[in-house]
Every structure is written in structure tokens, then in C-alpha cells.
Design a protein around this motif. Structure first.
Motif, mmCIF file in Angstrom:
data_model
loop_
_atom_site.group_PDB
_atom_site.id
_atom_site.type_symbol
_atom_site.label_atom_id
_atom_site.label_comp_id
_atom_site.label_asym_id
_atom_site.label_seq_id
_atom_site.Cartn_x
_atom_site.Cartn_y
_atom_site.Cartn_z
ATOM 1 N N LEU A 124 47.266 52.741 44.617
ATOM 2 C CA LEU A 124 47.056 51.715 43.591
ATOM 3 C C LEU A 124 46.647 52.296 42.235
ATOM 4 O O LEU A 124 46.326 51.531 41.314
ATOM 5 N N THR A 125 46.679 53.615 42.099
ATOM 6 C CA THR A 125 46.389 54.204 40.787
ATOM 7 C C THR A 125 47.389 53.745 39.730
ATOM 8 O O THR A 125 46.988 53.374 38.613
ATOM 9 N N PRO A 126 48.697 53.742 40.006
ATOM 10 C CA PRO A 126 49.639 53.235 39.002
ATOM 11 C C PRO A 126 49.377 51.779 38.626
ATOM 12 O O PRO A 126 49.587 51.389 37.476
ATOM 13 N N LEU A 127 48.906 50.968 39.592
ATOM 14 C CA LEU A 127 48.610 49.566 39.293
ATOM 15 C C LEU A 127 47.542 49.461 38.208
ATOM 16 O O LEU A 127 47.655 48.628 37.291
ATOM 17 N N GLY A 128 46.519 50.283 38.291
ATOM 18 C CA GLY A 128 45.473 50.276 37.278
ATOM 19 C C GLY A 128 46.021 50.627 35.903
ATOM 20 O O GLY A 128 45.590 50.062 34.888
ATOM 21 N N ILE A 129 46.976 51.561 35.874
ATOM 22 C CA ILE A 129 47.598 51.946 34.595
ATOM 23 C C ILE A 129 48.388 50.780 34.018
ATOM 24 O O ILE A 129 48.263 50.444 32.831
ATOM 25 N N TYR A 130 49.204 50.156 34.837
ATOM 26 C CA TYR A 130 50.020 49.020 34.373
ATOM 27 C C TYR A 130 49.139 47.853 33.924
ATOM 28 O O TYR A 130 49.427 47.199 32.919
ATOM 29 N N LEU A 131 48.076 47.583 34.682
ATOM 30 C CA LEU A 131 47.222 46.448 34.347
ATOM 31 C C LEU A 131 46.542 46.641 32.996
ATOM 32 O O LEU A 131 46.380 45.685 32.230
ATOM 33 N N PHE A 135 49.711 44.787 31.011
ATOM 34 C CA PHE A 135 49.212 43.424 31.200
ATOM 35 C C PHE A 135 47.914 43.155 30.437
ATOM 36 O O PHE A 135 47.427 42.018 30.450
ATOM 37 N N ARG A 136 47.355 44.196 29.809
ATOM 38 C CA ARG A 136 46.179 44.052 28.944
ATOM 39 C C ARG A 136 45.002 43.403 29.664
ATOM 40 O O ARG A 136 44.303 42.548 29.116
ATOM 41 N N LYS A 137 44.755 43.825 30.895
ATOM 42 C CA LYS A 137 43.650 43.270 31.667
ATOM 43 C C LYS A 137 42.364 44.053 31.404
ATOM 44 O O LYS A 137 42.385 45.260 31.157
ATOM 45 N N SER A 138 41.250 43.345 31.486
ATOM 46 C CA SER A 138 39.948 43.970 31.308
ATOM 47 C C SER A 138 39.591 44.798 32.539
ATOM 48 O O SER A 138 40.262 44.728 33.580
ATOM 49 N N THR A 142 40.880 44.104 36.319
ATOM 50 C CA THR A 142 41.665 45.165 36.954
ATOM 51 C C THR A 142 41.109 45.493 38.330
ATOM 52 O O THR A 142 41.864 45.621 39.306
ATOM 53 N N ILE A 143 39.795 45.637 38.421
ATOM 54 C CA ILE A 143 39.164 45.939 39.708
ATOM 55 C C ILE A 143 39.389 44.800 40.699
ATOM 56 O O ILE A 143 39.695 45.022 41.877
ATOM 57 N N LEU A 144 39.262 43.560 40.221
ATOM 58 C CA LEU A 144 39.456 42.404 41.094
ATOM 59 C C LEU A 144 40.896 42.333 41.592
ATOM 60 O O LEU A 144 41.141 42.117 42.794
ATOM 61 N N ILE A 145 41.850 42.535 40.694
ATOM 62 C CA ILE A 145 43.263 42.491 41.089
ATOM 63 C C ILE A 145 43.572 43.619 42.061
ATOM 64 O O ILE A 145 44.287 43.426 43.054
ATOM 65 N N GLY A 146 43.024 44.816 41.788
ATOM 66 C CA GLY A 146 43.243 45.938 42.697
ATOM 67 C C GLY A 146 42.720 45.641 44.089
ATOM 68 O O GLY A 146 43.382 45.936 45.096
ATOM 69 N N PHE A 147 41.533 45.036 44.175
ATOM 70 C CA PHE A 147 40.959 44.675 45.472
ATOM 71 C C PHE A 147 41.827 43.629 46.172
ATOM 72 O O PHE A 147 42.076 43.729 47.382
ATOM 73 N N PHE A 188 42.960 52.727 35.760
ATOM 74 C CA PHE A 188 42.471 52.069 34.543
ATOM 75 C C PHE A 188 41.871 53.098 33.589
ATOM 76 O O PHE A 188 42.128 53.073 32.380
ATOM 77 N N VAL A 189 41.073 54.014 34.131
ATOM 78 C CA VAL A 189 40.432 55.041 33.303
ATOM 79 C C VAL A 189 41.473 56.004 32.735
ATOM 80 O O VAL A 189 41.371 56.440 31.573
ATOM 81 N N ALA A 190 42.485 56.348 33.532
ATOM 82 C CA ALA A 190 43.478 57.336 33.108
ATOM 83 C C ALA A 190 44.594 56.749 32.254
ATOM 84 O O ALA A 190 45.398 57.502 31.700
ATOM 85 N N ALA A 191 44.654 55.438 32.117
ATOM 86 C CA ALA A 191 45.762 54.791 31.399
ATOM 87 C C ALA A 191 45.974 55.331 29.983
ATOM 88 O O ALA A 191 47.114 55.608 29.588
#
Length: 361
Positions: A124-131, A135-138, A142-147, A188-191
Motif C-alpha cells: 500500500l505504499t503506492p496508495l499513499g503516494i497517489y492519495l 487525490f490531495r488527501k490529508s 490517507t491513513i484512514l483510507i489505507g486502513f 504519504f511521506v515519500a510522495a
């Protein structure tokens, strides 16, 4: 390794089909929201689609050979693991790493428990990048969607692929929820680093001049296809009267009342414009008279004349073929030169991007 390569290969085979099916909805969405299609947005969207397919296949593939999964298990087999951070214990028990000797740390990459934990983080690392980027998520969202995505994967497994199999064929593991969510956090951090060479998402539409942007042929063809799909649903286009009346009402009367818009044009954010801002009835009559009454009826009229007056079929075919060939050459030349079509030149009309009216609404 093969267990991971197989789902990736299947995803690569599936992606073109899914992408093709979603292309029209994607184009309509882009045209209605942004009034044009941005290449960076296309690249990111379809790469995200490929990622989603691959991630899902990595979770569910390979599938069991039988639906009776329960019959393959010994009595008392554990189908879930609900003790958090058990993966740390597994890594410690399986590895030969000695904390005081850094040279032994490489042994971790040979241990299945450690590699499985890394895989769950990377999933799910790529998901955090995309979000974050697309998708400009906070951070919190991002953490909630990842979970929630991780929970969806785990529920998929524990339900035996939503009841297709009579028992889970993969272990439900609470550690997967933790590691997947951590992976989304890492993404998210690496985005900012990963997307360094991509333009800022907020600036994708900054220097776009919609007033001077030409309406592409794919866009025009999509609008035309939508319009004729609607017409074909309600009328028999082989009937002469229905054909003539539907063209007159849909393409001339309705476009005159809506200032050059049909349903297809509305969905693709374009409209027909004449010499002035407002299209005239005469301009529409000339435009579609040439296009649908001239060319559209020409083939039918030739056939009717042939049947009624017994004119040589060879002559009729020659006339139709010659006219259609000339039209094809003219259209092809206009596409190559990026010029208006012949019926647009005659009627002095053109398709333009209709974004001002949508803003006013």
C-alpha cells in the motif's frame, strides 16, 4: 517469488481490457470537469488503475483449484491471527541476525517472515503516494483510507473471496492491517520525493488556453457516437421519414434552442458555433443538411433510384463509390492538416470548447 510474479502477469494482461472499458467514462469525466484531457492526468490515472488491479490480484491470486477449500484443511486449522505484532516474534525466531553484529543484518533478506512483512508494507505504499499527490488527501484521511483498503483485502480473504469458496484460503492477519497501514503512511511521506519530477497537481491546468484550444477528433467522435447512440435507441434509422425528422429535431432544432449543444456535446463540453456567439438556424441547417441529408441520404437515394428505375447497379455503385471516396479523402486531408471539414467551411461553423457556460452555472 513466483507467487508474486503470477498475479503481476495476470494484472498486466487484464489491464488493457479494464482500461478500454473505462476509457469513455474517463474521457467524459475529464471533459465535464476540466474541459480538456491533460496528459499527466491520463498517465497518473491509468498507472493508478494498473496499481489497483495488481494490488488486488496480489491479495487473491493464485486461486484454489477447488471451491471446497475446507475439505483440504486438517481439523482445527487456524484461519485467522489476531495478536498484533506477531510478525516481530516470527522474524526473531526465524532469523540468524545478531543485533550486536550488523554484518548479520543481511540475513534478514533470506527470511520468509521478514520478506512477507516488507511485502505487506510495500503493498500500500503506492496508495499513499497517489492519495497525497493525485487525490490531495490529508494525512489523517490517507491513513484512514489505507486502513480501510487493507481491511477490505483481509475481509476478502476471510470470506473466501466473498463466499465463492467455502472457507478462507488465506490467513486473516491483524499484522497485515498494521503493516499495510504503515505502508500507506510511508507512501504519504515519500510522495514529494517520488513525484519530484512531476508538475505540481495544483498547476496542471494553469497555462491552459481553452479559448484557443482545438477540439480534437477523438472528442468530436465521442460526442457524435453518444448522440447517434441516443437516436438509434428511439428510431429506426433505415426508415426515411424517421431518419429525416430525427436529424432535423435533434441536430438542428435542439442545437438551435441550446446554442449548439446536444447531449453528446454537453457531456464532452463542446458546442457548435457560427459567425457570432449564438448559432443561427440557417447555419445549422446548412451544416447538417450537407452532412446528414446530403451524404447520409445519398447512398439510400441511389439505391432507391436503382430499384425503381432499373438503372444499372454498376453505374450506381460507381457513383456512390466515387462520392464516398472523395469525401473520405477530404476528411483525411482535414485531419492531417488540422483544418475544418468541408461541411464546416461551407456552413462557416465549428466546434468550440464550451467552458464559460458551465462556469456560469
Amino acid at each position: 517469488m513466483e507467487s508474486h510474479l503470477f498475479p503481476i502477469r495476470i494484472a498486466l494482461l487484464t489491464f488493457p481490457v479494464v482500461a478500454f472499458l473505462l476509457t469513455i467514462p474517463f474521457l467524459i469525466y475529464q471533459y465535464t470537469k476540466y474541459h480538456y484531457v491533460n496528459k499527466i492526468r491520463v498517465l497518473v490515472t491509468y498507472s493508478f488503475l494498473l496499481y489497483c488491479i495488481t494490488a488486488y490480484y496480489l491479495v487473491i491470486l493464485p486461486l484454489p483449484d477447488t471451491r471446497d477449500v475446507l475439505g483440504l484443511y486438517p481439523a482445527g486449522k487456524q484461519m485467522y491471527q489476531i495478536i498484533p505484532f506477531s510478525f516481530i516474534r516470527d522474524i526473531i525466531n526465524e532469523t540468524n541476525v545478531i543485533i550486536s553484529k550488523p554484518s548479520t543484518y543481511l540475513y534478514l533478506f533470506r527470511e520468509a517472515a521478514f520478506l512477507q512483512a516488507i511485502f505487506n508494507v510495500l503493498l500500500l505504499t503506492p496508495l499513499g503516494i497517489y492519495l497525497r499527490y493525485y487525490f490531495r488527501k490529508s494525512f489523517k484521511k490517507t491513513i484512514l483510507i489505507g486502513f480501510l483498503v487493507s481491511l477490505f483485502f483481509e475481509l476478502t480473504q476471510i470470506t473466501g473471496l466473498y463466499g465463492i469458496y467455502n472457507a478462507p484460503y488465506r490467513l486473516f492477519d491483524v499484522d497485515d492491517l498494521i503493516l499495510n497501514t504503515i505502508g500507506c503512511f510511508v507512501g504519504f511521506v515519500a510522495a514529494p520525493i517520488v513525484t519530484f519530477f512531476l508538475p505540481s497537481y495544483n498547476r496542471l491546468d494553469r497555462n491552459v488556453d481553452l479559448d484557443n484550444m482545438n477540439v480534437g477528433f477523438i472528442r468530436r467522435f465521442l460526442a457524435l457516437s453518444i448522440d447517434w447512440a441516443i437516436i438509434v435507441i428511439f428510431i429506426d434509422t433505415n426508415d426515411f421519414i424517421q431518419y429525416v425528422s430525427s436529424v432535423f429535431i435533434y441536430f438542428i432544432v435542439i442545437e438551435y434552442l441550446t446554442n449548439g449543444k446536444t447531449i453528446g456535446k454537453l457531456l464532452t463540453s463542446i458546442r457548435v458555433r457560427g459567425k457570432g456567439y449564438r448559432i443561427t438556424f440557417k447555419e445549422l441547417l446548412i451544416r447538417y443538411g450537407i452532412l446528414y441529408y446530403g451524404l447520409g441520404l445519398l447512398n439510400k437515394l441511389f439505391i432507391n433510384i436503382s430499384e425503381q428505375y432499373f438503372v444499372s447497379q454498376f453505374i450506381i455503385f460507381g457513383l456512390v463509390f466515387t462520392i464516398d471516396t472523395l469525401v473520405f479523402i477530404s476528411v483525411l486531408a482535414s485531419i492531417i492538416k488540422k483544418e475544418p471539414f468541408f461541411y464546416e467551411k461551407i456552413s462557416k461553423t465549428k466546434n468550440i470548447i464550451d467552458y464559460k457556460s458551465s462556469k456560469s452555472n
